[in-house]
Design a protein around this motif. Structure first.
Motif, PDB file in Angstrom:
ATOM      1  N   ASP A  14      66.103  39.997  44.858  1.00  0.00           N
ATOM      2  CA  ASP A  14      66.267  39.261  43.592  1.00  0.00           C
ATOM      3  C   ASP A  14      65.054  39.529  42.689  1.00  0.00           C
ATOM      4  O   ASP A  14      63.972  38.971  42.900  1.00  0.00           O
ATOM      5  N   GLU A  15      65.254  40.391  41.692  1.00  0.00           N
ATOM      6  CA  GLU A  15      64.124  40.771  40.825  1.00  0.00           C
ATOM      7  C   GLU A  15      63.663  39.623  39.934  1.00  0.00           C
ATOM      8  O   GLU A  15      62.489  39.512  39.612  1.00  0.00           O
ATOM      9  N   SER A  16      64.588  38.769  39.545  1.00  0.00           N
ATOM     10  CA  SER A  16      64.212  37.644  38.681  1.00  0.00           C
ATOM     11  C   SER A  16      63.256  36.707  39.415  1.00  0.00           C
ATOM     12  O   SER A  16      62.316  36.165  38.808  1.00  0.00           O
ATOM     13  N   ALA A  17      63.489  36.531  40.705  1.00  0.00           N
ATOM     14  CA  ALA A  17      62.590  35.694  41.501  1.00  0.00           C
ATOM     15  C   ALA A  17      61.210  36.335  41.557  1.00  0.00           C
ATOM     16  O   ALA A  17      60.173  35.645  41.440  1.00  0.00           O
ATOM     17  N   PHE A  18      61.196  37.653  41.688  1.00  0.00           N
ATOM     18  CA  PHE A  18      59.921  38.363  41.719  1.00  0.00           C
ATOM     19  C   PHE A  18      59.163  38.179  40.404  1.00  0.00           C
ATOM     20  O   PHE A  18      57.955  37.888  40.408  1.00  0.00           O
ATOM     21  N   TYR A  19      59.853  38.316  39.283  1.00  0.00           N
ATOM     22  CA  TYR A  19      59.161  38.190  37.999  1.00  0.00           C
ATOM     23  C   TYR A  19      58.744  36.748  37.700  1.00  0.00           C
ATOM     24  O   TYR A  19      57.824  36.533  36.917  1.00  0.00           O
ATOM     25  N   GLU A  20      59.363  35.797  38.351  1.00  0.00           N
ATOM     26  CA  GLU A  20      58.869  34.421  38.240  1.00  0.00           C
ATOM     27  C   GLU A  20      57.517  34.295  38.969  1.00  0.00           C
ATOM     28  O   GLU A  20      56.586  33.654  38.476  1.00  0.00           O
ATOM     29  N   LEU A  21      57.425  34.969  40.110  1.00  0.00           N
ATOM     30  CA  LEU A  21      56.124  34.986  40.822  1.00  0.00           C
ATOM     31  C   LEU A  21      55.063  35.697  39.984  1.00  0.00           C
ATOM     32  O   LEU A  21      53.908  35.268  39.925  1.00  0.00           O
ATOM     33  N   VAL A  22      55.476  36.790  39.341  1.00  0.00           N
ATOM     34  CA  VAL A  22      54.539  37.519  38.471  1.00  0.00           C
ATOM     35  C   VAL A  22      54.048  36.596  37.363  1.00  0.00           C
ATOM     36  O   VAL A  22      52.848  36.541  37.070  1.00  0.00           O
ATOM     37  N   ARG A  23      54.980  35.867  36.769  1.00  0.00           N
ATOM     38  CA  ARG A  23      54.607  34.971  35.662  1.00  0.00           C
ATOM     39  C   ARG A  23      53.592  33.931  36.142  1.00  0.00           C
ATOM     40  O   ARG A  23      52.653  33.594  35.432  1.00  0.00           O
ATOM     41  N   ARG A  24      53.778  33.445  37.370  1.00  0.00           N
ATOM     42  CA  ARG A  24      52.881  32.394  37.873  1.00  0.00           C
ATOM     43  C   ARG A  24      51.489  32.932  38.238  1.00  0.00           C
ATOM     44  O   ARG A  24      50.493  32.240  38.083  1.00  0.00           O
ATOM     45  N   TYR A  25      51.451  34.141  38.756  1.00  0.00           N
ATOM     46  CA  TYR A  25      50.188  34.620  39.346  1.00  0.00           C
ATOM     47  C   TYR A  25      49.491  35.731  38.573  1.00  0.00           C
ATOM     48  O   TYR A  25      48.395  36.137  38.957  1.00  0.00           O
ATOM     49  N   ARG A  26      50.097  36.263  37.527  1.00  0.00           N
ATOM     50  CA  ARG A  26      49.467  37.411  36.860  1.00  0.00           C
ATOM     51  C   ARG A  26      48.098  37.038  36.288  1.00  0.00           C
ATOM     52  O   ARG A  26      47.152  37.819  36.377  1.00  0.00           O
ATOM     53  N   SER A  27      47.974  35.851  35.727  1.00  0.00           N
ATOM     54  CA  SER A  27      46.692  35.471  35.134  1.00  0.00           C
ATOM     55  C   SER A  27      45.625  35.159  36.208  1.00  0.00           C
ATOM     56  O   SER A  27      44.514  35.704  36.139  1.00  0.00           O
ATOM     57  N   PRO A  28      45.929  34.314  37.195  1.00  0.00           N
ATOM     58  CA  PRO A  28      44.894  34.064  38.214  1.00  0.00           C
ATOM     59  C   PRO A  28      44.455  35.323  38.960  1.00  0.00           C
ATOM     60  O   PRO A  28      43.261  35.508  39.212  1.00  0.00           O
ATOM     61  N   ILE A  29      45.422  36.198  39.261  1.00  0.00           N
ATOM     62  CA  ILE A  29      45.075  37.412  40.017  1.00  0.00           C
ATOM     63  C   ILE A  29      44.252  38.368  39.150  1.00  0.00           C
ATOM     64  O   ILE A  29      43.247  38.937  39.612  1.00  0.00           O
ATOM     65  N   THR A  30      44.648  38.534  37.893  1.00  0.00           N
ATOM     66  CA  THR A  30      43.889  39.422  36.998  1.00  0.00           C
ATOM     67  C   THR A  30      42.458  38.898  36.829  1.00  0.00           C
ATOM     68  O   THR A  30      41.492  39.669  36.870  1.00  0.00           O
ATOM     69  N   ASN A  31      42.335  37.582  36.653  1.00  0.00           N
ATOM     70  CA  ASN A  31      40.999  37.006  36.478  1.00  0.00           C
ATOM     71  C   ASN A  31      40.157  37.111  37.739  1.00  0.00           C
ATOM     72  O   ASN A  31      38.948  37.382  37.673  1.00  0.00           O
ATOM     73  N   TYR A  32      40.786  36.895  38.880  1.00  0.00           N
ATOM     74  CA  TYR A  32      40.052  37.023  40.145  1.00  0.00           C
ATOM     75  C   TYR A  32      39.536  38.461  40.324  1.00  0.00           C
ATOM     76  O   TYR A  32      38.355  38.675  40.633  1.00  0.00           O
ATOM     77  N   ILE A  33      40.417  39.430  40.081  1.00  0.00           N
ATOM     78  CA  ILE A  33      39.996  40.830  40.253  1.00  0.00           C
ATOM     79  C   ILE A  33      38.946  41.196  39.199  1.00  0.00           C
ATOM     80  O   ILE A  33      37.991  41.920  39.488  1.00  0.00           O
ATOM     81  N   TYR A  34      39.112  40.651  37.994  1.00  0.00           N
ATOM     82  CA  TYR A  34      38.128  40.932  36.943  1.00  0.00           C
ATOM     83  C   TYR A  34      36.743  40.447  37.361  1.00  0.00           C
ATOM     84  O   TYR A  34      35.732  41.122  37.155  1.00  0.00           O
ATOM     85  N   ARG A  35      36.667  39.274  37.970  1.00  0.00           N
ATOM     86  CA  ARG A  35      35.366  38.766  38.418  1.00  0.00           C
ATOM     87  C   ARG A  35      34.804  39.620  39.553  1.00  0.00           C
ATOM     88  O   ARG A  35      33.594  39.750  39.705  1.00  0.00           O
ATOM     89  N   MET A  36      35.701  40.211  40.320  1.00  0.00           N
ATOM     90  CA  MET A  36      35.235  41.065  41.419  1.00  0.00           C
ATOM     91  C   MET A  36      34.725  42.416  40.910  1.00  0.00           C
ATOM     92  O   MET A  36      33.682  42.896  41.361  1.00  0.00           O
ATOM     93  N   VAL A  37      35.493  43.054  40.010  1.00  0.00           N
ATOM     94  CA  VAL A  37      35.156  44.435  39.630  1.00  0.00           C
ATOM     95  C   VAL A  37      34.423  44.535  38.287  1.00  0.00           C
ATOM     96  O   VAL A  37      33.916  45.618  37.949  1.00  0.00           O
ATOM     97  N   SER A  38      34.386  43.445  37.522  1.00  0.00           N
ATOM     98  CA  SER A  38      33.671  43.399  36.238  1.00  0.00           C
ATOM     99  C   SER A  38      34.139  44.456  35.246  1.00  0.00           C
ATOM    100  O   SER A  38      33.337  44.993  34.478  1.00  0.00           O
ATOM    101  N   ASP A  39      35.423  44.783  35.301  1.00  0.00           N
ATOM    102  CA  ASP A  39      35.953  45.766  34.354  1.00  0.00           C
ATOM    103  C   ASP A  39      37.411  45.383  34.051  1.00  0.00           C
ATOM    104  O   ASP A  39      38.240  45.305  34.965  1.00  0.00           O
ATOM    105  N   TYR A  40      37.702  45.166  32.775  1.00  0.00           N
ATOM    106  CA  TYR A  40      38.998  44.599  32.406  1.00  0.00           C
ATOM    107  C   TYR A  40      40.158  45.547  32.725  1.00  0.00           C
ATOM    108  O   TYR A  40      41.155  45.150  33.340  1.00  0.00           O
ATOM    109  N   GLU A  41      40.039  46.807  32.327  1.00  0.00           N
ATOM    110  CA  GLU A  41      41.137  47.753  32.537  1.00  0.00           C
ATOM    111  C   GLU A  41      41.432  47.933  34.023  1.00  0.00           C
ATOM    112  O   GLU A  41      42.589  47.974  34.446  1.00  0.00           O
ATOM    113  N   THR A  42      40.362  48.049  34.800  1.00  0.00           N
ATOM    114  CA  THR A  42      40.541  48.187  36.249  1.00  0.00           C
ATOM    115  C   THR A  42      41.190  46.932  36.819  1.00  0.00           C
ATOM    116  O   THR A  42      42.050  47.010  37.704  1.00  0.00           O
TER     117      THR A  42
END
Lengths: 231, 208
Positions: B25-53
């Protein structure tokens, strides 16, 4: 509780235990330490509020990436999805390896005729590292014809060989041959046991990239020469 | 009584969405993406200190989540599972950088003023808007903290970000980093001690 234990247990993000609190109340050093740790924690808590925005096309890029991923199935997925393909690939690799092994074993004579092994003893020495045999003899005309072209005479080659290090190893498939190797090439010393005559055959190295390789079929060549009556 | 499948996606919990994703179910997957894209991007950003990466690795996190959905087990929270994928990717990136010398580990205090001036000289366009003092101080403080955290070894960095920034419990950090809880506590303590040393001069400057 020692200062070391208190510092190990102190956690500014958590409620301090009664023991830690009691120690901090009467130890000025640990109190100063705890205060610094709290300030570090506060600075990190401030940093928590800095948040980067996710790009607007995040989902579109992800869809594109997933589509690409589906279009190029990984080797792992192929192997797990189609065990018969994995089996076929393994059989193909085994067959090719077997054919190569068979071809190589055909090129190396398994046995040497009694006559040839008795009549000739050869030492292969590096151009640069070997001592000449105790009684150097002139080259046999027939051997000179069969030897690879070389710019240097055998005597010059032997003289040059004296200055370099060497190592000794037996030639595979011919127990009476010994080879001394060096990076610049080899010199084949052949002594006929019946006539006690010796001859020298310089063999240039086969250069593969930056590494010179010895001609691996030297024993084969030698034996072929013997069979043709050259030796 | 409504079944899970009849619930709208936003009303389902993470585990239910992941089960649906596993079923294709792709719609279920994109609901997970919607919930976690910001926390995960921010967490990785704090780890690698580079926005594009960080964005790239966040996308890779979701690709792996989707393509390896069959490996998901409900032993832990879903967030533990996705943070584990993100942590592994971020730590691999940091190790790859270290291997290829893509970052230069300059001394934090010795060069903070010089490198800040040098780094920003060619990249930042002059901003003519007036800035509030408080905003300036906040920006400076965040930059100092970011640089200090970026100078930590990756094993300490992941632990302290998960604890002091993401606010996760020790047992969940232990599950994400696949370490015993005692080791996690020890690493967080060591990381704070490192930061205390790095930030000591800055904290003294700001003392009233």
């Amino acid at each position: 509780m020692t200062c070391h234990q208190v510092r190990a247990r102190f956690d500014p993000s958590d409620i301090a235990s009664a023991e830690v609190t009691h120690h901090l109340a009467r130890c000025a050093d640990c109190r100063a330490y705890a205060e610094e740790m709290r300030r570090v924690y506060d600075l990190l808590a401030e940093w928590k509020h800095e948040r980067v925005a996710v790009p607007e096309d995040f989902d579109d890029r992800l869809r594109h990436r997933l589509a690409e991923h589906r279009a190029i199935p990984s080797v792992r997925r192929i192997l797990f999805a189609a065990p018969s393909m994995a089996l076929a690939a393994s059989l193909l690799v085994a067959t090719v390896a077997g054919v190569i092994y068979f071809r190589i074993s055909q090129q190396t004579p398994p046995q040497v005729s009694p006559r040839s092994s008795e009549t000739a003893t050869a030492n292969i020495r590096p151009e640069t590292g070997a001592q000449p045999s105790p009684s150097p003899a002139p080259s046999l005309p027939s051997l000179s014809e069969s030897s690879p072209p070389s710019d240097t005479s055998p005597e010059e080659t032997v003289a040059a060989a004296d200055s370099l290090p060497r190592s000794r190893s037996s030639v595979a498939g011919h127990p009476r041959l010994a080879m001394e190797s060096a990076s610049t090439g080899v010199v084949l010393f052949i002594r006929d046991e019946e006539t006690d005559e010796e001859s020298i055959v310089p063999i240039p190295p086969v250069v593969f990239g930056s590494r010179p390789l010895f001609p691996l079929n030297v024993s084969t060549r030698l034996i072929r020469e013997e069979k043709r009556g050259v030796l | 009584m409504a079944t899970v499948a009849s619930l709208p996606y936003h009303a389902r919990d993470d585990h239910e969405l992941m089960v649906a994703t596993r079923a294709g179910d792709e719609s279920a997957f994109y609901e997970l993406v919607r919930r976690y894209r910001s926390p995960i991007t921010n967490y990785i950003y704090r780890m690698v200190s580079d926005y594009e990466t960080a964005v790239d690795l966040a996308q890779e996190t979701f690709v792996r989540l989707y393509t390896h959905a069959d490996r998901y087990r409900a032993n832990h929270h879903f967030s533990t599972y996705i943070y584990k994928i993100a942590s592994n990717l971020a730590i691999s990136e940091l190790r790859r950088r270290k291997r290829w010398n893509l970052i230069s580990l300059v001394s934090f205090f010795a060069s903070s003023d010089e490198t800040d001036a040098g780094d920003d000289k060619d990249l930042d366009l002059p901003d003519t808007r007036p800035l509030q003092d408080a905003q300036l101080l906040e920006d400076e403080q965040r930059r100092v903290v970011r640089r200090a955290v970026a100078s930590l070894p990756e094993k300490y960095r992941a632990a302290i970000i998960l604890r002091d920034i993401e606010g996760l419990e020790y047992d969940r950090i232990a599950a994400i980093l696949q370490l015993p809880v005692g080791t996690v506590k020890s690493r967080i303590n060591r990381a704070r001690s490192f930061l205390r040393e790095k930030l000591r001069a800055y904290m003294r400057e700001r003392e009233p």
